[in-house]
Design an enzyme around this catalytic site. Sequence first.
Site, short mmCIF file in Angstrom:
data_model
loop_
_atom_site.label_atom_id
_atom_site.label_comp_id
_atom_site.label_asym_id
_atom_site.label_seq_id
_atom_site.Cartn_x
_atom_site.Cartn_y
_atom_site.Cartn_z
N ASN A 10 0.75 -1.36 0.11
CA ASN A 10 0.04 0.07 -0.05
C ASN A 10 0.98 1.16 0.04
O ASN A 10 1.37 1.53 1.09
CB ASN A 10 -0.82 -0.07 1.17
CG ASN A 10 -1.87 1.32 1.38
OD1 ASN A 10 -1.82 1.96 0.40
ND2 ASN A 10 -2.39 1.38 2.63
N LYS A 12 0.03 3.97 -0.29
CA LYS A 12 -0.41 5.37 0.13
C LYS A 12 -0.33 6.71 -0.78
O LYS A 12 -0.30 6.46 -2.06
CB LYS A 12 -0.13 5.55 1.56
CG LYS A 12 -0.21 4.32 2.56
CD LYS A 12 -0.26 4.70 4.06
CE LYS A 12 -0.22 3.23 4.62
NZ LYS A 12 -0.54 3.58 6.15
N HIS A 98 -9.72 1.51 4.12
CA HIS A 98 -8.66 1.64 4.99
C HIS A 98 -8.77 2.80 6.21
O HIS A 98 -9.75 3.73 6.12
CB HIS A 98 -7.41 2.33 4.24
CG HIS A 98 -6.19 2.12 4.89
ND1 HIS A 98 -5.70 3.01 5.73
CD2 HIS A 98 -5.25 1.20 4.81
CE1 HIS A 98 -4.69 2.89 6.13
NE2 HIS A 98 -3.99 1.78 5.80
N GLU A 100 -7.09 5.08 7.53
CA GLU A 100 -6.88 6.52 7.11
C GLU A 100 -8.36 7.19 6.35
O GLU A 100 -8.64 8.26 6.48
CB GLU A 100 -5.90 6.65 6.02
CG GLU A 100 -4.42 6.48 6.98
CD GLU A 100 -3.31 5.73 6.41
OE1 GLU A 100 -3.39 5.67 5.16
OE2 GLU A 100 -2.90 5.22 7.16
N GLU A 170 -6.13 -4.27 10.47
CA GLU A 170 -4.81 -3.62 10.78
C GLU A 170 -5.31 -2.70 11.89
O GLU A 170 -6.01 -1.90 11.91
CB GLU A 170 -4.88 -2.32 9.42
CG GLU A 170 -4.60 -3.03 8.28
CD GLU A 170 -3.92 -2.07 7.44
OE1 GLU A 170 -2.88 -2.35 6.97
OE2 GLU A 170 -4.55 -0.92 6.88
N GLY A 176 2.00 2.60 10.82
CA GLY A 176 2.92 3.69 10.60
C GLY A 176 3.62 3.85 12.11
O GLY A 176 4.09 5.00 12.06
N SER A 216 2.82 -1.82 10.49
CA SER A 216 4.03 -2.10 10.54
C SER A 216 4.74 -3.37 10.48
O SER A 216 5.81 -3.83 11.10
CB SER A 216 4.51 -1.50 12.01
OG SER A 216 4.30 -0.33 12.37
P1 PGA Z 1 2.19 0.50 7.66
O1 PGA Z 1 0.86 0.79 7.12
O2 PGA Z 1 2.92 -0.95 7.07
O3 PGA Z 1 3.03 1.55 7.24
O4 PGA Z 1 2.04 0.35 9.39
C1 PGA Z 1 0.07 -0.40 6.87
C2 PGA Z 1 -1.26 -0.03 6.10
O5 PGA Z 1 -1.77 1.12 6.70
O6 PGA Z 1 -1.69 -0.60 5.33
#
Ligand code: PGA
Length: 254
Positions: A10, A12, A98, A100, A170, A176, A216
């Site tokens: 991803n 982003k 997601h 976000e 998640e 993150g 992460s």
């Molecule tokens: P991350 O993000 O691996 O940077 O923690 C995962 C995600 O939001 O899909």
Amino acid sequence: MMRKQIAAANWKMNLTLQQGEQLINDLLAKPHSLKENQQAIFAVPAPYLMMAQEKLGNKERVAVAAQNCYSKKSGAYTGEISVEMLQSIGVHYVVLGHSERREYFNESNPFLAEKIDICLANGVTPIFCCGEPLQIREAGKQNEFVGTQLNESLFHLSAADITKVVIAYEPIWAIGTGKTASSDQAQEMHAFIRAELAHQYGKETADQISILYGGSVKASNAVELFAQPDVDGGLVGGASLIADEFVAIINALK
Ligand code: PGA
């Protein structure tokens, strides 16, 4: 049927077109092995979908995904992307819900149910994200919280349709933050999600559905996470932007 093991990148809202091309070129140049039950998926920013599709579209066990799409077929929805548009460029996967998007764009469970429906009606596979915020985890209410997300966005589907959905768990506190869920915490939630699926659709159906862990994931923890019986791979943000890391994550799939 053995369910698919999936490493999904991803990106982003990161990278320029040139950087994205370079990353894909670097990935393709590295030795990686995808077995018959394994798949690598690249969720790239919308302006790069066609570039990614051109570079990866003809590769076996590799797919390109959009990071979002809209719930309506077409029309006056300035700035949105339809499922038909994705289909027309050969993209058959889309990340939906997601955290976000839920947080910054107010996407709710019922709204996501509409998006899921239009994807499935048009042969696009949703990668449906769920997961609890920190305060819910601290209150010990994570199962209830994720259960409601599944219930309100997915459990109206038929058994035939639910097998076409990929689920990504998640936990928001792990995204993150560098703070990964332990493999036990991941397995516990994945087992709960699979039990909910089994309760709704029966065990045979539940056993066909891939449940990815996200938050992460990196080369150094992927092997242990993916070794858990109900963890069928990962949805990877930060580490998917580094070719060596992501190749190691692909190679950690069972
Ligand atoms: P991350 O993000 O691996 O940077 O923690 C995962 C995600 O939001 O899909």
